[in-house]
Write a protein that holds these residues in place. Structure first.
Motif, PDB file in Angstrom:
ATOM      1  N   GLU A 251      11.378   9.167  -9.891  1.00 25.60           N
ATOM      2  CA  GLU A 251      10.027   9.038 -10.435  1.00 25.60           C
ATOM      3  C   GLU A 251       9.136  10.076  -9.773  1.00 25.60           C
ATOM      4  O   GLU A 251       9.430  10.533  -8.667  1.00 25.60           O
ATOM      5  N   VAL A 252       8.054  10.388 -10.432  1.00 29.44           N
ATOM      6  CA  VAL A 252       7.045  11.244  -9.812  1.00 29.44           C
ATOM      7  C   VAL A 252       6.421  10.465  -8.658  1.00 29.44           C
ATOM      8  O   VAL A 252       6.190   9.262  -8.775  1.00 29.44           O
ATOM      9  N   LYS A 253       6.192  11.148  -7.537  1.00 27.27           N
ATOM     10  CA  LYS A 253       5.422  10.506  -6.465  1.00 27.27           C
ATOM     11  C   LYS A 253       3.964  10.939  -6.627  1.00 27.27           C
ATOM     12  O   LYS A 253       3.624  12.107  -6.445  1.00 27.27           O
ATOM     13  N   TYR A 254       3.144   9.975  -7.015  1.00 29.62           N
ATOM     14  CA  TYR A 254       1.735  10.252  -7.276  1.00 29.62           C
ATOM     15  C   TYR A 254       0.962  10.233  -5.975  1.00 29.62           C
ATOM     16  O   TYR A 254       1.239   9.411  -5.090  1.00 29.62           O
ATOM     17  N   ARG A 258      -2.167   2.927  -3.581  1.00 27.43           N
ATOM     18  CA  ARG A 258      -1.361   1.856  -4.142  1.00 27.43           C
ATOM     19  C   ARG A 258      -2.264   0.775  -4.723  1.00 27.43           C
ATOM     20  O   ARG A 258      -3.293   0.426  -4.143  1.00 27.43           O
ATOM     21  N   ARG A 273      -3.158  -1.802  -1.111  1.00 33.30           N
ATOM     22  CA  ARG A 273      -1.913  -1.928  -0.348  1.00 33.30           C
ATOM     23  C   ARG A 273      -2.028  -2.975   0.756  1.00 33.30           C
ATOM     24  O   ARG A 273      -1.062  -3.635   1.098  1.00 33.30           O
ATOM     25  N   PHE A 342       4.431   1.633 -11.799  1.00 29.37           N
ATOM     26  CA  PHE A 342       5.844   1.975 -11.680  1.00 29.37           C
ATOM     27  C   PHE A 342       6.755   0.759 -11.475  1.00 29.37           C
ATOM     28  O   PHE A 342       7.958   0.903 -11.373  1.00 29.37           O
ATOM     29  N   SER A 377       4.748   4.950 -15.389  1.00 32.12           N
ATOM     30  CA  SER A 377       5.440   6.064 -14.753  1.00 32.12           C
ATOM     31  C   SER A 377       6.854   6.155 -15.318  1.00 32.12           C
ATOM     32  O   SER A 377       7.543   5.144 -15.452  1.00 32.12           O
ATOM     33  N   MET A 404      10.038  10.392  -5.962  1.00 35.41           N
ATOM     34  CA  MET A 404      10.597   9.230  -5.290  1.00 35.41           C
ATOM     35  C   MET A 404      12.015   9.060  -5.816  1.00 35.41           C
ATOM     36  O   MET A 404      12.262   9.263  -7.009  1.00 35.41           O
ATOM     37  N   LYS A 406      14.974   6.281  -6.222  1.00 36.56           N
ATOM     38  CA  LYS A 406      15.107   4.822  -6.160  1.00 36.56           C
ATOM     39  C   LYS A 406      16.492   4.375  -6.610  1.00 36.56           C
ATOM     40  O   LYS A 406      17.045   4.930  -7.561  1.00 36.56           O
ATOM     41  N   ARG A 417      10.546  -1.713   4.315  1.00 33.27           N
ATOM     42  CA  ARG A 417      10.736  -0.273   4.253  1.00 33.27           C
ATOM     43  C   ARG A 417      12.235  -0.021   4.305  1.00 33.27           C
ATOM     44  O   ARG A 417      12.801   0.283   5.332  1.00 33.27           O
ATOM     45  N   TRP A 421      14.230   2.611  -1.715  1.00 32.93           N
ATOM     46  CA  TRP A 421      13.204   3.548  -2.189  1.00 32.93           C
ATOM     47  C   TRP A 421      13.110   4.646  -1.148  1.00 32.93           C
ATOM     48  O   TRP A 421      12.909   4.373   0.031  1.00 32.93           O
ATOM     49  N   LYS A 423      11.323   8.478  -0.298  1.00 29.53           N
ATOM     50  CA  LYS A 423      10.474   9.608  -0.698  1.00 29.53           C
ATOM     51  C   LYS A 423      11.181  10.862  -0.220  1.00 29.53           C
ATOM     52  O   LYS A 423      11.642  10.924   0.918  1.00 29.53           O
TER      53      LYS A 423
HETATM   54  P1  AMP Z   1       4.164   7.118   1.890  1.00 32.84           P
HETATM   55  O1  AMP Z   1       2.744   6.615   1.765  1.00 32.84           O
HETATM   56  O2  AMP Z   1       4.249   8.588   2.189  1.00 32.84           O
HETATM   57  O3  AMP Z   1       4.980   6.235   2.795  1.00 32.84           O
HETATM   58  O4  AMP Z   1       4.846   6.974   0.451  1.00 32.84           O
HETATM   59  C1  AMP Z   1       4.952   5.765  -0.182  1.00 32.84           C
HETATM   60  C2  AMP Z   1       3.780   5.578  -1.105  1.00 32.84           C
HETATM   61  O5  AMP Z   1       3.858   6.465  -2.203  1.00 32.84           O
HETATM   62  C3  AMP Z   1       3.760   4.229  -1.770  1.00 32.84           C
HETATM   63  O6  AMP Z   1       3.206   3.258  -0.937  1.00 32.84           O
HETATM   64  C4  AMP Z   1       2.906   4.465  -2.993  1.00 32.84           C
HETATM   65  O7  AMP Z   1       1.556   4.249  -2.667  1.00 32.84           O
HETATM   66  C5  AMP Z   1       3.093   5.942  -3.261  1.00 32.84           C
HETATM   67  N1  AMP Z   1       3.770   6.244  -4.544  1.00 32.84           N
HETATM   68  C6  AMP Z   1       3.396   7.215  -5.404  1.00 32.84           C
HETATM   69  N2  AMP Z   1       4.189   7.258  -6.469  1.00 32.84           N
HETATM   70  C7  AMP Z   1       5.121   6.273  -6.309  1.00 32.84           C
HETATM   71  C8  AMP Z   1       6.223   5.814  -7.096  1.00 32.84           C
HETATM   72  N3  AMP Z   1       6.564   6.374  -8.253  1.00 32.84           N
HETATM   73  N4  AMP Z   1       6.954   4.781  -6.603  1.00 32.84           N
HETATM   74  C9  AMP Z   1       6.628   4.199  -5.414  1.00 32.84           C
HETATM   75  N5  AMP Z   1       5.606   4.591  -4.646  1.00 32.84           N
HETATM   76  C10 AMP Z   1       4.850   5.624  -5.074  1.00 32.84           C
END
Ligand code: AMP
Length: 555
Positions: A251-254, A258, A273, A342, A377, A404, A406, A417, A421, A423
């Motif tokens: 998926e795209v990581k936006y 959250r 979040r 998502f 998404s 991301m 998954k 965590r 999933w 990143k």
């Molecule tokens: P990080 O904050 O760097 O730990 O990355 C995880 C965060 O990425 C999640 O808590 C979401 O807020 C954000 N995010 C953005 N796009 C996605 C996605 N497609 N799936 C899950 N998390 C995502």
């Protein structure tokens, strides 16, 4: 239960250092909780409200010092309390060091009669305090708190002060309480854990275990309007995901914030979040959900700020909107927001946490009018690095943070965590490598070189270390072909050998030992970054540097 009994238990736990002993003490206390069990559990954890509840006591340190000072007598003021805090180091010790109870008639509950405080009464007074709002609320809070302190013995004061300032610190964490509930009421840790994930309420879970046992716990479900903890991601690599899973969900990581969407069919509530209610600052997200979603749902997603063209803006812009309480309409004009949902945790009366990601995603799509919509998404299912790379290149080009990865079959695990999933880790290192071979492309790309063989410097010659085919645009391929063609020394089918002349800067995820290439190493997930026009092959990276990178992770 008398508050004095709670305080004595907290003191006993406070003195204990062995984890198992603490757990037993907590379990014994829970067994005596009776009607006060839920409150008792929360108090032991140092909280008045469950984690999903947005309410807070909102008692600043100064207000607490003031209340302590008032209860301590006319010769004491908040500054004295603060001075004593500097000496003693912790508010509980400070509160316990004063002799309370002599202050007659100063507030409704502070008649100095030392009428026995109960756990239930402390809780109800603190709830009353939390509800105080608007003009005069600080005075009300002070009165209530003073009234409580004025009826406290040393130990009661110690733990009341710690409780109201959220500094309980007696060594009882969520894990201890989870185990203690299982021990106290003879239920499995797993069922307690599951109920906690679904309810986010230790008090409720303890009470349910006490009253209904294992069966009761199984009856705890997600509830629309009660937020759950967000599932979290670890960093990971594309190659790792391809190794571990048959198919990789991509998926795209936006780059936003959250949001958890709760929709009961009529009303939308949004949580951050941290499970704070952020409905009010985000009216357009509320409107989107109301307009687009047909069934009651709990959704997980990211809210992104966009400019006039719909391109993502830095995430600080979103956070500004999340915090905005006044002039929301004006803020809305300044920064527009988009929802990218998502995940789907609950749809139409059905909890989906245990369902595989692909199924939850199908439900998500179905919830949005049954068709693919921009609020959903996209989830790609990929089996090779090139496809994933393509998605990542497009995501980055679209102004998103990355991708991301998954596990398509994995359940939704709140608050965890885990490995399901990931990143994608940005490349930490790049290598400058010499092009020593290539392959002509196919079809439309038959006139340009496509895949490039890369080599490191080794002694007087070069040793191969991998091939790169991704990260290059069509335009770049044409330029690179022009650049390399004069150095082609041999051709066999579509394969060509190339004299060392051109240096590529290449990103990668990992270097592995490998018999495939003559250097003895292979790059995992190599990507073309640029042509190092400023570098001659003699300036390219050496095998020695690669060896250092493998050994130490850096050089
Ligand atoms: P990080 O904050 O760097 O730990 O990355 C995880 C965060 O990425 C999640 O808590 C979401 O807020 C954000 N995010 C953005 N796009 C996605 C996605 N497609 N799936 C899950 N998390 C995502």
């Amino acid at each position: 239960m008398d508050f004095a009994e709670f305080a004595a238990t907290a003191a006993a736990i406070d003195e204990e250092t062995a984890d198992l002993e603490i757990q037993s003490l907590v379990a014994e206390t829970l067994q005596e909780g009776g009607d006060d069990l839920a409150t008792l559990v929360r108090f032991l954890l140092g909280r008045v409200f469950p984690a999903h509840d947005s309410r807070t006591l909102d008692i600043g340190p100064r207000l607490c010092y003031e209340a302590i000072a008032r209860a301590a007598g006319q010769n004491v003021d908040a500054d004295d309390v603060e001075t004593r805090l500097a000496e003693l180091g912790e508010i509980g010790a400070v509160a316990a060091s004063y002799d309370f109870g002599g202050q007659q008639g100063l507030a409704a509950f502070g008649d100095g009669s030392r009428e026995t405080l109960t756990v239930a009464e402390v809780e109800s007074r603190l709830r009353e305090l939390a509800a105080a709002d608007g003009a005069g609320s600080q005075e009300t809070k002070l009165d209530v708190l003073f009234g409580l302190f004025n009826r406290c013995s040393d130990d009661e004061a110690r733990y009341l002060a710690r409780l109201v300032l959220a500094e309980m610190r007696i060594g009882v964490g969520g894990g201890t309480v989870r185990e203690a509930i299982a021990e106290a009421f003879d239920v499995s840790v797993e069922s307690v854990q599951r109920a906690l994930q679904l309810s986010n309420d230790y008090g409720l879970v303890a009470e349910t275990a006490q009253d209904g046992g294992e069966d009761g716990l199984a009856e705890i479900h997600l509830e629309i309007g009660r937020p759950v903890q967000a599932m979290l991601a670890q960093t990971g690599t594309v190659s790792g995901a391809l190794d571990d899973w048959d198919r990789v969900g991509v998926e795209v990581k936006y780059d936003g914030a959250r949001v958890q969407v709760h929709y009961d069919g009529e009303e939308v509530t949004l949580y951050s979040r941290n499970m704070e209610d952020v409905t009010e600052p985000l009216p357009e997200i509320v409107a989107t959900v109301e307009e687009r979603v047909d069934v009651p749902v709990i959704l997980d997603g990211e809210v992104v700020a966009v400019d006039d063209e719909g391109s993502p803006l830095p995430f600080q812009q979103v956070l500004r909107r999340f915090r905005r309480k006044h002039d929301v309409a004006k803020a809305q004009e300044d920064v527009a927001l988009r929802l990218h949902a998502f995940d789907c945790l609950h749809a139409d009366g059905e909890d989906l946490l245990g369902a595989p990601l692909v199924e939850r995603h199908d439900r998500l799509v179905a919830a949005f009018d049954g068709e693919k919509s921009s609020e959903v998404s996209k989830l790609w299912l990929c089996e090779d690095a090139e496809t994933i790379e393509g998605i990542e290149t497009d995501a980055l080009a679209g102004g998103h943070e990355g991708i991301m990865l998954k596990q398509p079959d994995a359940p939704y695990t709140p608050g965890k965590r885990g490995q399901n999933w990931r990143k994608r880790k940005p490349d930490v290192e790049t290598l400058d490598l010499v092009v020593t071979g290539a392959e002509w492309g196919e079809g439309r790309r038959a006139s340009v070189l496509g895949t490039f063989e890369l080599s490191v410097r080794a002694g007087d010659g070069y040793e191969t270390i991998g091939k790169v085919a991704t990260g290059i645009t069509d335009e770049q391929l044409a330029d690179v072909t022009d650049l390399l063609e004069p150095y082609i020394v041999a051709e066999s089918g579509t394969d060509v050998d190339i004299d060392p002349a051109v240096v590529f800067e290449v990103g990668y995820e990992e270097i592995q030992s490998s018999p495939t290439y003559s250097s003895g190493y292979a790059l995992r997930f190599p990507r073309f970054l640029s042509i190092r026009e400023d570098k001659a092959p003699a300036d390219a990276d050496s095998l020695a540097r690669v060896e250092r990178l493998v050994e130490t992770g850096d050089d």
